[in-house]
Design a protein around this motif. Structure first.
Motif, PDB file in Angstrom:
ATOM      1  N   LEU A   5       0.867  -1.179   0.000  1.00  0.00           N
ATOM      2  CA  LEU A   5       0.000   0.000   0.000  1.00  0.00           C
ATOM      3  C   LEU A   5       0.905   1.230   0.000  1.00  0.00           C
ATOM      4  O   LEU A   5       1.810   1.327   0.823  1.00  0.00           O
ATOM      5  N   SER A   7       1.022   5.553  -0.087  1.00  0.00           N
ATOM      6  CA  SER A   7       0.159   6.685   0.289  1.00  0.00           C
ATOM      7  C   SER A   7       0.513   7.987  -0.437  1.00  0.00           C
ATOM      8  O   SER A   7       1.350   8.768   0.038  1.00  0.00           O
ATOM      9  N   LYS A  28      -3.839  10.092   1.364  1.00  0.00           N
ATOM     10  CA  LYS A  28      -3.720  10.733   2.670  1.00  0.00           C
ATOM     11  C   LYS A  28      -3.202  12.144   2.521  1.00  0.00           C
ATOM     12  O   LYS A  28      -2.932  12.611   1.411  1.00  0.00           O
ATOM     13  N   SER A  34       0.258  11.630  10.629  1.00  0.00           N
ATOM     14  CA  SER A  34       0.583  10.289  10.168  1.00  0.00           C
ATOM     15  C   SER A  34      -0.530   9.709   9.292  1.00  0.00           C
ATOM     16  O   SER A  34      -0.283   9.195   8.208  1.00  0.00           O
ATOM     17  N   LYS A  87      -9.313   3.887   6.693  1.00  0.00           N
ATOM     18  CA  LYS A  87      -8.374   3.728   7.809  1.00  0.00           C
ATOM     19  C   LYS A  87      -8.649   4.761   8.905  1.00  0.00           C
ATOM     20  O   LYS A  87      -8.754   5.956   8.624  1.00  0.00           O
ATOM     21  N   ASP A 153       1.060   1.757  12.673  1.00  0.00           N
ATOM     22  CA  ASP A 153       1.867   2.776  11.995  1.00  0.00           C
ATOM     23  C   ASP A 153       2.633   3.516  13.091  1.00  0.00           C
ATOM     24  O   ASP A 153       2.479   3.188  14.274  1.00  0.00           O
ATOM     25  N   LYS A 157       6.528  11.172  13.003  1.00  0.00           N
ATOM     26  CA  LYS A 157       7.435  10.877  11.881  1.00  0.00           C
ATOM     27  C   LYS A 157       8.705  11.715  12.046  1.00  0.00           C
ATOM     28  O   LYS A 157       8.855  12.769  11.431  1.00  0.00           O
ATOM     29  N   ALA A 188       3.223  -0.586   9.096  1.00  0.00           N
ATOM     30  CA  ALA A 188       3.779   0.610   8.468  1.00  0.00           C
ATOM     31  C   ALA A 188       4.574   1.367   9.524  1.00  0.00           C
ATOM     32  O   ALA A 188       4.561   1.015  10.704  1.00  0.00           O
ATOM     33  N   GLY A 189       5.250   2.412   9.098  1.00  0.00           N
ATOM     34  CA  GLY A 189       5.987   3.250  10.041  1.00  0.00           C
ATOM     35  C   GLY A 189       7.419   3.480   9.609  1.00  0.00           C
ATOM     36  O   GLY A 189       8.336   2.831  10.099  1.00  0.00           O
ATOM     37  N   SER A 190       7.591   4.385   8.638  1.00  0.00           N
ATOM     38  CA  SER A 190       8.922   4.728   8.128  1.00  0.00           C
ATOM     39  C   SER A 190       9.734   3.485   7.775  1.00  0.00           C
ATOM     40  O   SER A 190      10.938   3.405   8.093  1.00  0.00           O
ATOM     41  N   GLY A 208       2.497  -0.799   4.522  1.00  0.00           N
ATOM     42  CA  GLY A 208       2.117   0.552   4.114  1.00  0.00           C
ATOM     43  C   GLY A 208       3.335   1.455   4.118  1.00  0.00           C
ATOM     44  O   GLY A 208       4.102   1.457   5.086  1.00  0.00           O
ATOM     45  N   VAL A 209       3.514   2.206   3.047  1.00  0.00           N
ATOM     46  CA  VAL A 209       4.699   3.071   2.943  1.00  0.00           C
ATOM     47  C   VAL A 209       4.388   4.422   2.318  1.00  0.00           C
ATOM     48  O   VAL A 209       3.429   4.560   1.562  1.00  0.00           O
ATOM     49  N   ARG A 210       5.245   5.362   2.649  1.00  0.00           N
ATOM     50  CA  ARG A 210       5.316   6.627   1.906  1.00  0.00           C
ATOM     51  C   ARG A 210       6.776   7.048   1.797  1.00  0.00           C
ATOM     52  O   ARG A 210       7.326   7.134   0.714  1.00  0.00           O
ATOM     53  N   THR A 211       7.416   7.293   2.947  1.00  0.00           N
ATOM     54  CA  THR A 211       8.759   7.881   2.943  1.00  0.00           C
ATOM     55  C   THR A 211       9.739   7.137   2.034  1.00  0.00           C
ATOM     56  O   THR A 211      10.481   7.771   1.275  1.00  0.00           O
ATOM     57  N   ARG A 218       9.464  12.498   3.633  1.00  0.00           N
ATOM     58  CA  ARG A 218       8.023  12.238   3.592  1.00  0.00           C
ATOM     59  C   ARG A 218       7.182  13.344   2.940  1.00  0.00           C
ATOM     60  O   ARG A 218       6.138  13.093   2.361  1.00  0.00           O
TER      61      ARG A 218
HETATM   62  O1  LIG Z   1       0.236   3.741   5.642  1.00  0.00           O
HETATM   63  C1  LIG Z   1       1.256   4.362   5.299  1.00  0.00           C
HETATM   64  C2  LIG Z   1       2.067   5.122   6.257  1.00  0.00           C
HETATM   65  O2  LIG Z   1       1.586   6.373   6.592  1.00  0.00           O
HETATM   66  C3  LIG Z   1       3.483   5.091   5.926  1.00  0.00           C
HETATM   67  O3  LIG Z   1       4.131   6.317   5.821  1.00  0.00           O
HETATM   68  P1  LIG Z   1       5.702   6.361   6.120  1.00  0.00           P
HETATM   69  O4  LIG Z   1       6.340   5.265   5.325  1.00  0.00           O
HETATM   70  O5  LIG Z   1       6.111   7.705   5.661  1.00  0.00           O
HETATM   71  O6  LIG Z   1       5.837   6.156   7.576  1.00  0.00           O
END
Ligand SMILES: O=C[C@H](O)COP(=O)(O)O
Length: 236
Positions: A5, A7, A28, A34, A87, A153, A157, A188-190, A208-211, A218
């Protein structure tokens, strides 16, 4: 197979996610935290392109206070805007009883609209820092509230990751308990590149990722090349 996933916060970023092959597109607004909520029209517009590609759409409803009515309305908004997964960040939620109360109402709100939509309760790995519910109280509360999935998560951050707050056996326990209680689970979580082998071992249903897929932090832009690399590394 672990699904990925990603974001995005804008249409441009959603295109990058799709180009890179992400499984679930999770709209998001990182500027609001977050699990910061984006606007309904952004969710709707991204949803239209995501559905055309045959992918699934998720949306965050915010790092929420313990306000079941407000949370229920936000969740319905995300569902109406087209999200398949909704979510709910249990940020101001202190214990199992409050988690049950908020999730039960959110689930009713979403399922009354469309029973196929999936509700995901999210707790935070760094719960001690924000005085919120422990993720380990979530499987029981989530099962009682009849949510579809639960996730962990990080709330803050600041460079610390999921694995700085919780150890592999704890994450393994979370994943197993979620499944025993009939729910899917996400982590998830960085998450960074070094975490991928251990995540494969823990084997949640979703990461789950974004950064990790942003060009420089981020708040910067998601790049399709990084999404593609992540998809490759997760499937190898
Ligand atoms: O669900 C996704 C999370 O918000 C992940 O974000 P992050 O990888 O920047 O911690």
């Amino acid at each position: 197979m672990i699904r990925v996933l990603v974001s995005p916060m804008s249409i441009d970023e959603a295109y990058e996610c799709l180009k890179g092959g992400a499984d679930i597109i999770d709209v998001k607004n990182p500027k609001e935290g977050s699990l910061g909520a984006n606007f309904p029209w952004v969710i709707k517009e991204i949803g239209e392109i995501v559905k055309k590609e045959g992918k699934e759409l998720s949306a965050t409803t915010g790092d929420l206070d313990f306000k079941p009515g407000t949370a229920s309305l936000a969740a319905l908004g995300a569902a109406v805007a087209g999200a398949d997964y909704i979510k709910v960040g249990l940020y101001g939620v202190k214990n199992k009883e409050q988690a049950y109360e908020i999730l039960k109402n959110v689930t009713r709100s979403v399922k009354d609209f469309d029973a196929d939509k999936k509700v995901v309760g999210a707790a935070y790995a760094d719960f001690h820092r924000i005085n919120a519910i422990s993720p380990f109280d979530l499987p029981e509360a989530g099962q009682m509230a009849e949510v579809d999935g639960i996730m962990i998560d990080t709330a803050i951050k600041d460079g610390l990751t999921l694995f700085d707050h919780l150890k592999e056996p704890q994450l393994q326990e979370f994943v197993e308990t979620a499944r025993e209680n009939g729910m899917f689970c996400a982590l998830a979580g960085s998450i960074n590149w070094e975490h991928l082998p251990v995540l494969k071992k823990i084997s949640p249903d979703i990461i789950g990722v974004r950064t990790i897929v942003c060009e420089s932090g981020r708040q910067s832009k998601i790049k399709s090349e990084l999404v593609e690399r992540l998809m490759k590394e997760m499937s190898g």
